[in-house]
Scaffold this motif. Sequence first.
Motif, PDB file in Angstrom:
ATOM      1  N   PRO A 559     -30.431 -46.436  42.529  1.00 31.05           N
ATOM      2  CA  PRO A 559     -29.122 -45.814  43.264  1.00 31.05           C
ATOM      3  C   PRO A 559     -29.412 -45.850  44.754  1.00 31.05           C
ATOM      4  N   ILE A 560     -28.510 -46.459  45.426  1.00 30.20           N
ATOM      5  CA  ILE A 560     -28.409 -46.572  46.827  1.00 30.20           C
ATOM      6  C   ILE A 560     -27.187 -45.972  47.480  1.00 30.20           C
ATOM      7  N   GLY A 561     -26.155 -45.526  46.904  1.00 24.79           N
ATOM      8  CA  GLY A 561     -25.080 -44.935  47.565  1.00 24.79           C
ATOM      9  C   GLY A 561     -24.232 -44.130  46.440  1.00 24.79           C
ATOM     10  N   LEU A 562     -23.602 -43.126  46.778  1.00 23.22           N
ATOM     11  CA  LEU A 562     -22.729 -42.600  45.694  1.00 23.22           C
ATOM     12  C   LEU A 562     -21.365 -42.079  46.550  1.00 23.22           C
ATOM     13  N   PHE A 563     -20.066 -42.275  45.869  1.00 21.32           N
ATOM     14  CA  PHE A 563     -18.701 -41.749  46.503  1.00 21.32           C
ATOM     15  C   PHE A 563     -18.256 -41.003  45.395  1.00 21.32           C
ATOM     16  N   VAL A 564     -18.053 -39.635  45.702  1.00 21.05           N
ATOM     17  CA  VAL A 564     -17.346 -39.018  44.655  1.00 21.05           C
ATOM     18  C   VAL A 564     -15.911 -38.441  45.065  1.00 21.05           C
ATOM     19  N   LEU A 565     -14.802 -38.982  44.389  1.00 22.47           N
ATOM     20  CA  LEU A 565     -13.670 -38.442  44.613  1.00 22.47           C
ATOM     21  C   LEU A 565     -13.489 -37.284  43.678  1.00 22.47           C
ATOM     22  N   THR A 566     -12.999 -36.092  44.510  1.00 26.81           N
ATOM     23  CA  THR A 566     -12.613 -34.794  43.660  1.00 26.81           C
ATOM     24  C   THR A 566     -11.180 -34.708  43.469  1.00 26.81           C
ATOM     25  N   SER A 567     -10.635 -34.115  42.556  1.00 27.25           N
ATOM     26  CA  SER A 567      -9.373 -33.887  42.520  1.00 27.25           C
ATOM     27  C   SER A 567      -8.591 -32.958  43.564  1.00 27.25           C
ATOM     28  N   GLU A 568      -9.453 -32.159  44.047  1.00 29.47           N
ATOM     29  CA  GLU A 568      -9.149 -31.486  45.403  1.00 29.47           C
ATOM     30  C   GLU A 568      -8.911 -32.322  46.565  1.00 29.47           C
ATOM     31  N   SER A 569      -9.343 -33.586  46.422  1.00 31.00           N
ATOM     32  CA  SER A 569      -8.737 -34.668  47.541  1.00 31.00           C
ATOM     33  C   SER A 569      -7.576 -35.156  47.487  1.00 31.00           C
ATOM     34  N   LEU A 570      -7.046 -34.992  46.179  1.00 32.89           N
ATOM     35  CA  LEU A 570      -5.788 -35.471  45.898  1.00 32.89           C
ATOM     36  C   LEU A 570      -4.376 -34.603  46.405  1.00 32.89           C
ATOM     37  N   ARG A 577      -4.261 -42.883  37.151  1.00 41.44           N
ATOM     38  CA  ARG A 577      -4.396 -42.857  35.604  1.00 41.44           C
ATOM     39  C   ARG A 577      -5.533 -44.119  35.431  1.00 41.44           C
ATOM     40  N   ARG A 578      -5.980 -43.545  33.921  1.00 40.65           N
ATOM     41  CA  ARG A 578      -7.059 -44.584  33.533  1.00 40.65           C
ATOM     42  C   ARG A 578      -6.192 -46.194  33.606  1.00 40.65           C
ATOM     43  N   GLY A 579      -7.005 -47.175  33.908  1.00 41.67           N
ATOM     44  CA  GLY A 579      -6.621 -48.406  33.923  1.00 41.67           C
ATOM     45  C   GLY A 579      -5.834 -48.940  35.313  1.00 41.67           C
ATOM     46  N   GLU A 580      -5.505 -47.888  35.950  1.00 39.17           N
ATOM     47  CA  GLU A 580      -5.122 -48.207  37.307  1.00 39.17           C
ATOM     48  C   GLU A 580      -6.141 -48.924  38.333  1.00 39.17           C
ATOM     49  N   ASP A 581      -5.456 -49.771  39.255  1.00 34.38           N
ATOM     50  CA  ASP A 581      -6.385 -50.534  40.018  1.00 34.38           C
ATOM     51  C   ASP A 581      -7.199 -49.680  41.042  1.00 34.38           C
ATOM     52  N   VAL A 582      -8.396 -50.025  41.179  1.00 34.83           N
ATOM     53  CA  VAL A 582      -9.179 -49.519  42.265  1.00 34.83           C
ATOM     54  C   VAL A 582      -9.936 -50.726  43.146  1.00 34.83           C
ATOM     55  N   LEU A 583      -9.490 -50.569  44.419  1.00 39.98           N
ATOM     56  CA  LEU A 583     -10.106 -51.774  44.974  1.00 39.98           C
ATOM     57  C   LEU A 583     -11.668 -51.220  45.993  1.00 39.98           C
ATOM     58  N   LEU A 584     -12.463 -51.974  45.780  1.00 37.97           N
ATOM     59  CA  LEU A 584     -13.960 -51.665  46.377  1.00 37.97           C
ATOM     60  C   LEU A 584     -14.000 -52.361  47.406  1.00 37.97           C
ATOM     61  N   HIS A 585     -13.781 -51.862  48.738  1.00 38.92           N
ATOM     62  CA  HIS A 585     -13.924 -52.841  49.825  1.00 38.92           C
ATOM     63  C   HIS A 585     -15.425 -52.658  50.506  1.00 38.92           C
ATOM     64  N   SER A 604      -1.596 -45.262  47.534  1.00 37.96           N
ATOM     65  CA  SER A 604      -1.462 -45.496  48.790  1.00 37.96           C
ATOM     66  C   SER A 604      -2.624 -44.738  49.740  1.00 37.96           C
ATOM     67  N   GLN A 605      -3.961 -44.498  49.136  1.00 33.81           N
ATOM     68  CA  GLN A 605      -4.946 -43.797  49.679  1.00 33.81           C
ATOM     69  C   GLN A 605      -6.438 -44.600  49.870  1.00 33.81           C
ATOM     70  N   VAL A 606      -7.047 -44.694  51.015  1.00 34.17           N
ATOM     71  CA  VAL A 606      -8.158 -45.352  51.294  1.00 34.17           C
ATOM     72  C   VAL A 606      -9.289 -44.177  51.621  1.00 34.17           C
ATOM     73  N   TYR A 607     -10.303 -44.221  50.837  1.00 28.72           N
ATOM     74  CA  TYR A 607     -11.520 -43.239  51.170  1.00 28.72           C
ATOM     75  C   TYR A 607     -12.719 -43.912  51.455  1.00 28.72           C
ATOM     76  N   GLU A 608     -13.331 -43.201  52.578  1.00 25.38           N
ATOM     77  CA  GLU A 608     -14.660 -43.955  52.831  1.00 25.38           C
ATOM     78  C   GLU A 608     -15.972 -43.601  51.925  1.00 25.38           C
ATOM     79  N   ILE A 609     -16.652 -44.108  51.635  1.00 27.02           N
ATOM     80  CA  ILE A 609     -17.753 -43.667  50.637  1.00 27.02           C
ATOM     81  C   ILE A 609     -18.859 -42.866  51.448  1.00 27.02           C
TER      82      ILE A 609
END
Length: 845
Positions: A559-570, A577-585, A604-609
């Motif tokens: 493992p070399i990197g980890l991004f955690v999006l918490t529900s508090e960030s929304l 929702r499950r199945g919705e697109d997630v774009l990893l740049h 319409s949100q972008v989060y830095e890892i």
Amino acid sequence: MYFGIDLGTSNSAIVGNEDGRFRYFKTPEGMDVMPSAIMFDRRGGMFVGRKAYDHAAFSPENVKMRFKRMMGTSSELTFKSLDKTITPEEASAEVLKELISQAKMAAGDVEVFGTVVTVPAAFNQMQSEATMRAASLAGLDKVALLQEPIAAAMAAIAASTNKSAQYLIYDLGGGTFDAAIVQSISGNVTVIAHAGINMLGGSDFDREIVNNIVRPWLLANFDLPDDFQTSAGYERLIRIATYRSELAKIALSTHQTDRIFADENQIGLKDRADQEIFIDVEITRDDLVALVSTQVDKSIALCRSLLADNGYESADIDKVIMIGGPSRMPYIRDRVSFELGIELDLSVDPMTAVAMGAAIYAESRDWTGIAPTTKAVKTDKSDTAGNSKLDISYEYVERTADEKARIRVKCQGSSSVKGYNVKIDTDGGWTSGKIALTATTDVKGIPLQLGRNVIKATIFDASGGSVPESSPEIVISRLEATSDGMPLMHNIGVKIAEGGQGLEINRVKTLVEKGTPTPVRGSYKLRAAKTLRAGDGMTLEVELYEHVDDIKDPELSLPIGLFVLTSESLQQGEIIRRGEDVLLHWTIDGSGLMDCSVEFPTISQVYEIGYLSTAGHKNFDGSEGNAYAQAAMNHAQSDIDTLDQALGSKVAEDVNSFRQRLDRHKGQLSLTNDPDVRRSVVEDCRSLRQEISKIKDRPENAKQVLRNEIEDFVSDLSSYNSNIFDEQTTAKIGRLAAHARTVLDGNSTVTVAVDESRKSLRELQALAYGAITKHPGFWVGFFEDIAEDRTNAVDKNKHDALVTRGQKAIADQDVDTLRSVIGEMRHNAIKEAKTGSSVLSGLMT
């Protein structure tokens, strides 16, 4: 001026490059290289380099060396005189500061345009990131990393009259071994392929001397306990023995015999019989050869595999370039040349070549932007005066390693050039004489001096007068060697969940392959594997891994990197929702360092890892480090036993080799408390398990391995109480198991049979686990197991708090809270452990 720095495990060096002229900046003692050592005395004074290294004989507990091998971990260096701790990055920063200081003392207060620091090709992302942090701590603001094999090849090309050749780089340093196939075409260096062993080098040779020469002598001459090497009371003795062993190893490169010696005053310890301890034992070159031959054979085997895997034979390689202090050993040089059947190139200094190559590379970068890039190579210099009747341009290679240049003069449009001439003059005195101008005129064979060449192009009209507005000065830099950049060192992937809902398993999906030229960027479209609502307390993780070819199991990857999006960030009301697109740049810069962002189009949100996280960082010190090593060996032992049970005599030779390898690790750990050894054991156990996985996946073995897995799982289920499974569930488990066996016995191809059988096994497992997890006793047992594993926690205080919450939930018979606590504990676990990598990914394809 540009700086090239070889930040080595044992020694470091710095070379300056000013207009193609190179300066080796010597240490205050007049040496080309400086020991990578740091010391703090009792008054807080700090010494770096030779002074620190020499004190290892008298104050070993206050001198730290070889800390490069602990880069990318959370281990610390402790100086007992001050009870002071620093990180490996901080120690490396002090080495870099000392190198820069000695360079500026010799060169004056020069402007530094850029600095290149080298790293082993075997370094992982965390180690490279740590090296960059060390450079930042040292105050270097314009820094790039370069793989040592590229730097070594550039130095070799610079020293050679043959600018077009293929080389094998054999780089055996103090801490790591790198091998690379490098191609040079007209001085432009490209790495074709590379491989490495992260924990193999001169430090390991020193340890072999201590364990096999010094230890027996001490036990024979003094009253010492068998485990004295792991006893805190004899730590000083071991440090001095290691230091003296290193000196003897170096001496044996030029002598047939030497003595490992330290008197009573230096050691300052007594044995159990109150006798003062000293060391005085002879070692011969033959003794050393016997100790290191296995590791040297390992390095040669890696070279053979590297050549074969990339379609090369020995005859395709012009020379082997030997780099690193240990490569100077006569035995290693003779054996490498003989076994590979390739002539050695000994034209470069193995101790300074890497720094030299880094200095060449530094000058080839454009440092004006945020990140250094390759300087322009081809240039088109056009007539821009506007008052010339000629529309003329000059095409040439602005930067080249060739000894001669070519300038192409092109006249465009309908302008008549009849009677016109061109003449090229160099600042070195060469002239082409007047050459009749045509629509395209090539002036070839223009000699170049190393460094900056100012060349005057003059256009003459039909009357013999010059045309100043069409007669520019052209600058061409002749370089020792060039390189387009460094390829990616490892495959990089992201953890995803594969399979239908309820049957998912984790896999690593490759984002970018090893060997890809950098810099590089890309995007990958994934889907959310679970639903995340604002404020629901859930998380969605994006986990990055380095992985080897054909291994897709996260548990066997790094493992070399980890991004955690918490529900508090929304934001309130937002839902992923499950199945919705997630774009990893993702982007990987020219130093091979990665950065990522995650985009959720539906909100319409972008989060830095925030790369690099501590997800894979481990502390190999003390009991915590020992626990990691023991766990790694236990996992490896389990895999060996499973392989043996599944395939028996078919893999007896492999199994025996694996067991011997594991026994050597157990022996190593019993003789030391060195965190470096623990890390080495952990890394090799991962490598061992990868080898086992590949054996299991071979077509001729896959069916039998899966059959064994099915029978083991069914057998494990029989140990549960009958009230766990109702009659209907029991019957369905039986049908699924029978179907899994039947498919394997059918006439389908191996791939089809294994895939279909494994699908049934997954259904069986999902059904069984679904029933088992309904019982509170399962969660209590699960909690107790994970609560005991404090070592594996990223945040130890958080782990302790969660244990308290979990114990209260058990007392209150609150299963829902207990499950929640277990989920938080697993997310707080270092991802390389089984409990971490088995947490189902938040992403799927």
